[in-house]
Scaffold this active site. Sequence first.
Site, mmCIF file in Angstrom:
data_model
loop_
_atom_site.group_PDB
_atom_site.id
_atom_site.type_symbol
_atom_site.label_atom_id
_atom_site.label_comp_id
_atom_site.label_asym_id
_atom_site.label_seq_id
_atom_site.Cartn_x
_atom_site.Cartn_y
_atom_site.Cartn_z
ATOM 1 N N GLU A 17 59.983 45.009 58.255
ATOM 2 C CA GLU A 17 59.639 44.386 56.973
ATOM 3 C C GLU A 17 58.987 45.475 56.124
ATOM 4 O O GLU A 17 57.785 45.650 56.124
ATOM 5 C CB GLU A 17 58.697 43.201 57.187
ATOM 6 C CG GLU A 17 58.486 42.381 55.935
ATOM 7 C CD GLU A 17 57.500 41.248 56.131
ATOM 8 O OE1 GLU A 17 57.020 40.716 55.111
ATOM 9 O OE2 GLU A 17 57.183 40.901 57.290
ATOM 10 N N HIS A 26 50.763 44.177 52.770
ATOM 11 C CA HIS A 26 51.200 45.490 53.242
ATOM 12 C C HIS A 26 50.327 46.577 52.612
ATOM 13 O O HIS A 26 49.831 46.431 51.491
ATOM 14 C CB HIS A 26 52.662 45.735 52.877
ATOM 15 C CG HIS A 26 53.634 44.858 53.586
ATOM 16 N ND1 HIS A 26 54.841 45.307 54.059
ATOM 17 C CD2 HIS A 26 53.586 43.538 53.908
ATOM 18 C CE1 HIS A 26 55.497 44.320 54.632
ATOM 19 N NE2 HIS A 26 54.754 43.227 54.552
ATOM 20 N N HIS A 68 52.040 28.665 52.304
ATOM 21 C CA HIS A 68 52.865 29.687 51.661
ATOM 22 C C HIS A 68 53.754 29.103 50.567
ATOM 23 O O HIS A 68 54.040 29.779 49.570
ATOM 24 C CB HIS A 68 53.730 30.396 52.703
ATOM 25 C CG HIS A 68 53.021 31.471 53.446
ATOM 26 N ND1 HIS A 68 52.105 31.200 54.438
ATOM 27 C CD2 HIS A 68 53.073 32.825 53.336
ATOM 28 C CE1 HIS A 68 51.634 32.346 54.910
ATOM 29 N NE2 HIS A 68 52.202 33.337 54.264
ATOM 30 N N ASP A 70 56.308 33.996 60.564
ATOM 31 C CA ASP A 70 55.513 35.104 60.022
ATOM 32 C C ASP A 70 54.184 35.192 60.770
ATOM 33 O O ASP A 70 53.137 35.498 60.196
ATOM 34 C CB ASP A 70 55.282 34.927 58.522
ATOM 35 C CG ASP A 70 54.883 36.216 57.811
ATOM 36 O OD1 ASP A 70 55.168 37.300 58.348
ATOM 37 O OD2 ASP A 70 54.270 36.129 56.736
ATOM 38 N N GLY A 86 50.338 37.034 56.467
ATOM 39 C CA GLY A 86 51.001 36.369 57.573
ATOM 40 C C GLY A 86 50.586 34.909 57.632
ATOM 41 O O GLY A 86 49.900 34.392 56.747
#
Length: 386
Positions: free
Chosen positions: A131, A143, A255, A278, A313
């Site tokens: 990813e 990230h 999410h 995730d 996540g």
Amino acid sequence: MRELLTGARIFTGETILDGRSLLIQDGRILDIVAPGRTPPDVERTVALEAGDLLAPGFLDIQVNGGGGVLFNEQPTAEATLAIAAAHRRFGTTGLLPTIITDTPDCHRAAAEAAVTAVAQPGSGVLGIHFEGPFISPQRVGAHDPRFVRAPDEGDLDFIGGLPARMPGGRVLLTLAPECVDDAALSRLMAAGVILSVGHTMASAERVVDAFDLGVRGVTHLYNAMPGIANRQPGPAGAALGDGRPWCGLIADGHHVHPLMMRAALAARPRGRMMLVTDAMPPTGTDADRFELNGRTIYRRDGRLVLADGTLAGADLDMATAVRNAGTLIGLPLEESLRMASLYPAEFLGMASERGRIAPGWRADLVLLRPDLTVRGTWVEGEWRGA
């Protein structure tokens, strides 16, 4: 061993059957046995609880961690096996350990770990999901932006060389199509890499162009991409308006709003939506925090967040995702189960042996109680418990 499983209902991948038994041997399904029929040479009969449901084992294409292990922090074969073991408790019999944007050394170590784990019978490790790091700097999410970059020749050779080193395994790469040119996309796909759109600012037109080239997926639909607007549909609009890709959906209620999940299911062709977790290290533990690239991720009220509230996540397992598909989206049980097994198998090109209960298919099974919690799993015909 020739083993007969009796007493539970059976979900074949299409329909739920009552009064049938399942005959398995050497890791494969031999037959769905009709009522009143006794197959020959059965060495062991296992009486299951009436009211329980045998279903194809769940497949999860996006798993960052579990059981206290984070793949980015421990990119080893042992870590992938620990993550797979943690998720088996929740019905997942096959998964792609997922490495998010990190250093080239970390990605290469993770790839070697996956090559080793895929070769181990019964590991439950199906390959690897990268990813990143070829994502939009504007849509990094959790990230680390220090490691976001465009691919170079070495990257293309490295990732493109992995499918040949992983017989039977799969290599999935999430990328932003505006950050990778068509020649590189085509080169990776020709090498056997499955590509998915994610962490992107691409226009809808660029995303459709990527689908035209053969990009197959959309990673965690709606997340890490712009919202849908009437004249700027963006990646999510392209995903809803184009029937070709498979889309991953994190059905945790955090999410994606339930109404938007229902909208996606209404817009997409049947068979093109998959449940993904995730998941992060807390899955299967009571931990309330963990570290990711030097930052603390907190577990709060069913969410995993950075200190500023950014989702990092999901605090989710696949059995819970299946239950949520019913309670939050209103899907029938059969469709919820297909989104956790058959559809990801089709996305990965594994539907000739996974995602169904049928003669010749792998005996990768989950046994669900009436409340859809997991009583246990079989992996390649071997009972693993829960």
